[in-house]
Design a protein around this motif. Structure first.
Motif, PDB file in Angstrom:
ATOM      1  N   MET A   1     -39.416 -19.660 -11.660  1.00 54.13           N
ATOM      2  CA  MET A   1     -38.503 -19.246 -12.703  1.00 54.13           C
ATOM      3  C   MET A   1     -37.146 -19.896 -12.445  1.00 54.13           C
ATOM      4  N   SER A   2     -36.422 -20.100 -13.525  1.00 58.17           N
ATOM      5  CA  SER A   2     -35.117 -20.729 -13.394  1.00 58.17           C
ATOM      6  C   SER A   2     -34.099 -19.721 -12.870  1.00 58.17           C
ATOM      7  N   TYR A   3     -33.038 -20.252 -12.292  1.00 57.04           N
ATOM      8  CA  TYR A   3     -31.998 -19.417 -11.719  1.00 57.04           C
ATOM      9  C   TYR A   3     -31.188 -18.737 -12.809  1.00 57.04           C
ATOM     10  N   CYS A   4     -30.859 -17.485 -12.601  1.00 59.61           N
ATOM     11  CA  CYS A   4     -30.026 -16.725 -13.531  1.00 59.61           C
ATOM     12  C   CYS A   4     -28.974 -15.988 -12.702  1.00 59.61           C
ATOM     13  N   PRO A   5     -27.720 -16.087 -13.072  1.00 56.47           N
ATOM     14  CA  PRO A   5     -26.662 -15.441 -12.289  1.00 56.47           C
ATOM     15  C   PRO A   5     -26.559 -13.931 -12.499  1.00 56.47           C
ATOM     16  N   ILE A   6     -27.335 -13.379 -13.417  1.00 56.69           N
ATOM     17  CA  ILE A   6     -27.267 -11.943 -13.718  1.00 56.69           C
ATOM     18  C   ILE A   6     -28.260 -11.177 -12.852  1.00 56.69           C
ATOM     19  N   ASP A   7     -27.762 -10.136 -12.195  1.00 60.57           N
ATOM     20  CA  ASP A   7     -28.645  -9.243 -11.443  1.00 60.57           C
ATOM     21  C   ASP A   7     -29.112  -8.134 -12.378  1.00 60.57           C
ATOM     22  N   HIS A   8     -30.414  -8.000 -12.503  1.00 57.11           N
ATOM     23  CA  HIS A   8     -31.002  -7.000 -13.387  1.00 57.11           C
ATOM     24  C   HIS A   8     -31.339  -5.753 -12.577  1.00 57.11           C
ATOM     25  N   THR A   9     -30.950  -4.604 -13.099  1.00 55.57           N
ATOM     26  CA  THR A   9     -31.201  -3.340 -12.404  1.00 55.57           C
ATOM     27  C   THR A   9     -32.669  -2.947 -12.556  1.00 55.57           C
ATOM     28  N   LEU A  10     -33.075  -1.991 -11.754  1.00 54.45           N
ATOM     29  CA  LEU A  10     -34.423  -1.437 -11.881  1.00 54.45           C
ATOM     30  C   LEU A  10     -34.625  -0.907 -13.295  1.00 54.45           C
ATOM     31  N   ASP A  11     -33.632  -0.226 -13.852  1.00 56.66           N
ATOM     32  CA  ASP A  11     -33.731   0.291 -15.220  1.00 56.66           C
ATOM     33  C   ASP A  11     -33.918  -0.831 -16.226  1.00 56.66           C
ATOM     34  N   ASP A  12     -33.189  -1.940 -16.042  1.00 58.88           N
ATOM     35  CA  ASP A  12     -33.348  -3.105 -16.928  1.00 58.88           C
ATOM     36  C   ASP A  12     -34.788  -3.603 -16.910  1.00 58.88           C
ATOM     37  N   VAL A  13     -35.338  -3.722 -15.719  1.00 64.88           N
ATOM     38  CA  VAL A  13     -36.685  -4.257 -15.565  1.00 64.88           C
ATOM     39  C   VAL A  13     -37.713  -3.295 -16.154  1.00 64.88           C
ATOM     40  N   GLN A  14     -37.540  -2.012 -15.898  1.00 67.21           N
ATOM     41  CA  GLN A  14     -38.469  -1.022 -16.444  1.00 67.21           C
ATOM     42  C   GLN A  14     -38.411  -1.001 -17.974  1.00 67.21           C
ATOM     43  N   ARG A  15     -37.220  -1.117 -18.529  1.00 69.35           N
ATOM     44  CA  ARG A  15     -37.054  -1.153 -19.981  1.00 69.35           C
ATOM     45  C   ARG A  15     -37.741  -2.396 -20.562  1.00 69.35           C
ATOM     46  N   LYS A  16     -37.552  -3.538 -19.915  1.00 72.03           N
ATOM     47  CA  LYS A  16     -38.170  -4.780 -20.381  1.00 72.03           C
ATOM     48  C   LYS A  16     -39.686  -4.679 -20.283  1.00 72.03           C
ATOM     49  N   LEU A  17     -40.192  -4.072 -19.230  1.00 78.15           N
ATOM     50  CA  LEU A  17     -41.624  -3.882 -19.070  1.00 78.15           C
ATOM     51  C   LEU A  17     -42.176  -3.053 -20.222  1.00 78.15           C
ATOM     52  N   GLU A  18     -41.496  -1.980 -20.583  1.00 78.41           N
ATOM     53  CA  GLU A  18     -41.951  -1.131 -21.693  1.00 78.41           C
ATOM     54  C   GLU A  18     -41.889  -1.879 -23.021  1.00 78.41           C
ATOM     55  N   GLU A  19     -40.860  -2.709 -23.206  1.00 84.28           N
ATOM     56  CA  GLU A  19     -40.742  -3.500 -24.432  1.00 84.28           C
ATOM     57  C   GLU A  19     -41.913  -4.460 -24.596  1.00 84.28           C
ATOM     58  N   GLN A  20     -42.399  -4.989 -23.487  1.00 85.17           N
ATOM     59  CA  GLN A  20     -43.438  -6.017 -23.525  1.00 85.17           C
ATOM     60  C   GLN A  20     -44.847  -5.455 -23.294  1.00 85.17           C
ATOM     61  N   LYS A  21     -44.961  -4.161 -23.102  1.00 81.16           N
ATOM     62  CA  LYS A  21     -46.243  -3.531 -22.789  1.00 81.16           C
ATOM     63  C   LYS A  21     -47.352  -3.935 -23.754  1.00 81.16           C
ATOM     64  N   ALA A  22     -47.081  -3.941 -25.028  1.00 86.13           N
ATOM     65  CA  ALA A  22     -48.104  -4.237 -26.041  1.00 86.13           C
ATOM     66  C   ALA A  22     -48.619  -5.671 -25.955  1.00 86.13           C
ATOM     67  N   PHE A  23     -47.868  -6.542 -25.302  1.00 84.20           N
ATOM     68  CA  PHE A  23     -48.232  -7.955 -25.235  1.00 84.20           C
ATOM     69  C   PHE A  23     -48.840  -8.346 -23.892  1.00 84.20           C
ATOM     70  N   LEU A  24     -48.689  -7.477 -22.892  1.00 83.83           N
ATOM     71  CA  LEU A  24     -49.200  -7.748 -21.546  1.00 83.83           C
ATOM     72  C   LEU A  24     -50.658  -7.323 -21.410  1.00 83.83           C
ATOM     73  N   ARG A  25     -51.359  -8.029 -20.547  1.00 87.40           N
ATOM     74  CA  ARG A  25     -52.690  -7.539 -20.185  1.00 87.40           C
ATOM     75  C   ARG A  25     -52.490  -6.181 -19.524  1.00 87.40           C
ATOM     76  N   ASP A  26     -53.425  -5.280 -19.761  1.00 77.11           N
ATOM     77  CA  ASP A  26     -53.328  -3.917 -19.240  1.00 77.11           C
ATOM     78  C   ASP A  26     -53.199  -3.891 -17.719  1.00 77.11           C
ATOM     79  N   ASP A  27     -53.956  -4.745 -17.025  1.00 78.47           N
ATOM     80  CA  ASP A  27     -53.893  -4.752 -15.560  1.00 78.47           C
ATOM     81  C   ASP A  27     -52.530  -5.204 -15.061  1.00 78.47           C
ATOM     82  N   LEU A  28     -51.898  -6.168 -15.735  1.00 83.90           N
ATOM     83  CA  LEU A  28     -50.570  -6.620 -15.314  1.00 83.90           C
ATOM     84  C   LEU A  28     -49.533  -5.529 -15.546  1.00 83.90           C
ATOM     85  N   TYR A  29     -49.666  -4.823 -16.650  1.00 81.94           N
ATOM     86  CA  TYR A  29     -48.738  -3.724 -16.926  1.00 81.94           C
ATOM     87  C   TYR A  29     -48.853  -2.650 -15.845  1.00 81.94           C
ATOM     88  N   LYS A  30     -50.074  -2.219 -15.564  1.00 79.90           N
ATOM     89  CA  LYS A  30     -50.284  -1.160 -14.575  1.00 79.90           C
ATOM     90  C   LYS A  30     -49.817  -1.579 -13.183  1.00 79.90           C
TER      91      LYS A  30
END
Length: 75
Positions: A1-30
């Motif tokens: 992945m490319s470098y990004c200067p922004i540090d993403h919080t656990l909440d950010d990552v969890q929110r993004k995971l929920e946003e993308q849930k419908a598009f992810l394979r079920d095993d990757l989501y779990k």
């Protein structure tokens, strides 16, 4: 992945995971949910966030690349 200067919080990552849930394979989501229940470094949180970012918009070829990224990160 490319470098990004922004540090993403656990909440950010969890929110993004929920946003993308419908598009992810079920095993990757779990696996991602379980993975985030453990303490992760900032570098790992950033990497997972960027694997999830715009996942719904990427080509099938890019999804295969990201699946490899998920597998490496979540093992």
């Amino acid at each position: 992945m490319s470098y990004c200067p922004i540090d993403h919080t656990l909440d950010d990552v969890q929110r993004k995971l929920e946003e993308q849930k419908a598009f992810l394979r079920d095993d990757l989501y779990k696996k991602s949910v379980i993975f985030l229940q453990q303490k992760q470094s900032q570098l790992v949180l950033n990497e997972l966030f960027h694997l999830l970012k715009k996942y719904d918009l990427v080509t099938e070829t890019e999804r295969k690349v990201r699946h490899q990224g998920f597998e490496q990160l979540l093992k």
